[in-house]
Structures are given as C-alpha cells and as structure tokens.
Design an enzyme around this catalytic site. Structure first.
Site, PDB file in Angstrom:
ATOM      1  N   TYR A 230      13.130   0.041   5.896  1.00 54.93           N
ATOM      2  CA  TYR A 230      13.010  -0.029   3.933  1.00 54.93           C
ATOM      3  C   TYR A 230      12.140   0.691   3.172  1.00 54.93           C
ATOM      4  O   TYR A 230      12.035   0.748   2.778  1.00 54.93           O
ATOM      5  CB  TYR A 230      11.819  -1.794   4.071  1.00 54.93           C
TER       6      TYR A 230
ATOM      7  N   LYS B 295      13.250   3.063   0.027  1.00 59.72           N
ATOM      8  CA  LYS B 295      12.375   3.136  -0.802  1.00 59.72           C
ATOM      9  C   LYS B 295      12.150   4.015  -1.360  1.00 59.72           C
ATOM     10  O   LYS B 295      11.507   4.005  -2.305  1.00 59.72           O
ATOM     11  CB  LYS B 295      11.297   1.839  -0.877  1.00 59.72           C
TER      12      LYS B 295
END
Length: 258
Positions: A163, A167
């Site tokens: 993640y 991001k």
C-alpha cells in the site's frame, strides 16, 4: 453579494465529476461535496448495494448522480469505466481517484499477488483513468484530477508495505499529470489524509488502543472523519484551486508534522 462571490470561487455548476471509491469513506464524502457544490457525479465502486445507497444519498440532496460497478484491479473494467462514465451526464471534468485497498501484512509476508492487486487498484487504475480523461480535459482547456494519497505517500506506516509503495507512487503520478496538462487548464494534486475512521482502516481500528494513540499523535487531538475532506475537494475542483497543481496537500490534523 458574498453568495455570488463564493459561487464564482467554489461553484461547480455544469461540471461532471467521476469519483472512484465513491460508495464509502473519503470518496463518498468528496462525491457529496462536489455534488452539493453543483457538479453531476458518477461514482464507481465494486459493491452494488453500497453504490445504490450512495446514489440515493446524493439524489436526496438534489444531485444528479449515477454509478458504475467495477473492479478497478481489472484493466477491462477500467476501460469500461472510461467508456461508460461520460454517457450519464457528459464529458468528465473532475476525476477523483479515491478507490484503494490495503493488504495489512508484514512486508516479508506479502505475496506477489498481494503486491500486484494493490498496485493495480491504487496506482495503475488512477494512471489509466488519468491517461484517458486528462488529455480530453486538456483539449477542452479545463479539468481537475484529485488523487487521494496516504500518510505512506510521505512516511512509513506499519504493516502496509505494498500500500505504501502504491501511495508513494500516487504523489509522483499527480506531479507528472500536472507537468503534462496544467498549462492547458488541468490542475492535478494529491490529498494526503491522516488516520481516518473509514471502512478501509477498520483492521487498524480493531487493534486495542490504536485509535486513541493515533488521535493523540494528531495536533488536533482526534482522528479524521470523511466529512473533513469535503472542503478540500471543493477547493481543488473549483476556480479557487486554479493555481494549485502538482502539490501534495496534507489534510491530517497535523499528523504528518511530527
């Protein structure tokens, strides 16, 4: 009159927004804010019941709204969203990439499939949607792309390795989009939340004491809620945001300052 002045700065009448992840959390709050500022809204998410609820809420506010059920990990579904989204209310003027997944495992335990799925939803889909709609906005001389990042866009945050990679990439995506299209009226930015109480963060919320510890870390002394992102969405989408582009904007109660 003040109302006319504010309408000029923030009003979105005659604009059309496409919001991924628009059935819950930050995406839903942004979709409502953009709609209540005057835009027609198309929301995208996987689950049909949640999508139907979101559309009902938007329409209850008098917002022109519709939805597309799609799995953004599937490039074919992304292509379908690109094709269908303009058929509801016209060309997309505002693209909000809020859909995301977060497979919370220690870095060493992440599988190749975990990585591939996370990158597909969190980074590849925003890239592909931007590649489709960004040039069209540029040809019309006006557009907005709002990518939703994370604290992991700028710092590490436990057990969210894939993640975090995705991001961090989102911030670079916004900068590249801004470089490509800002001269033709398309502003592209990343919004970085703090710790926000949404369905995406429910696994972290379930850890005893973690919600309280994260609230204490924020300078405001509380965690975020989806409604905290209404104002930034309207700011970045309207004329008021015309000189904001390529930026990473933290809406986090001061969380990232420590």
């Amino acid at each position: 009159m003040p109302s006319a002045y504010l309408e000029d700065l923030f009003g979105l009448n005659d604009r059309v927004a496409l919001v991924t992840g628009g059935s819950s959390g930050i995406g839903r709050a942004m979709a409502e804010a953009l709609g209540r500022a005057g835009a027609a809204v198309v929301v995208v998410a996987r689950r049909r019941p949640e999508l139907a609820d979101a559309v009902r809420l938007l329409r209850a506010h008098g917002i022109r709204a519709d939805s597309i059920s799609a799995d953004l990990a599937d490039p074919g579904d992304v292509t379908r969203v690109c094709r269908r989204a303009p058929t509801f209310f016209g060309d997309i003027d505002i693209l909000v990439n809020s859909a995301a997944n977060n497979i919370r495992r220690p870095m060493a335990d992440l599988t190749p499939g975990d990585y591939a799925q996370t990158i597909a939803v969190n980074l590849t889909a925003p890239y592909l949607l931007g590649q489709h709609f960004g040039p069209r906005m540029a040809r019309r001389g006006w557009g907005r792309i709002i990518n939703v990042g994370s604290q992991q866009s700028i710092s590490a945050f436990g057990d969210s390795g894939a993640y975090g990679i995705s991001k961090a990439g989102v911030t670079g995506l916004s900068r590249s989009q801004a470089e490509a299209w800002s001269a033709r009226g398309v502003c592209c930015n990343t919004v970085v939340p703090g710790f926000v109480l949404t369905p995406l963060t429910e696994p972290a919320q379930a850890v005893p004491g973690r919600v309280e510890a994260l609230a204490a870390r924020s300078m405001t002394g509380r965690n975020g809620v989806p409604a905290d992102f209404a104002g930034i969405a309207v700011l970045l989408a309207g004329r008021a945001g015309a000189y904001l582009t390529g930026q990473t904007i933290c809406v986090d109660g001061g969380f990232s300052v420590h």
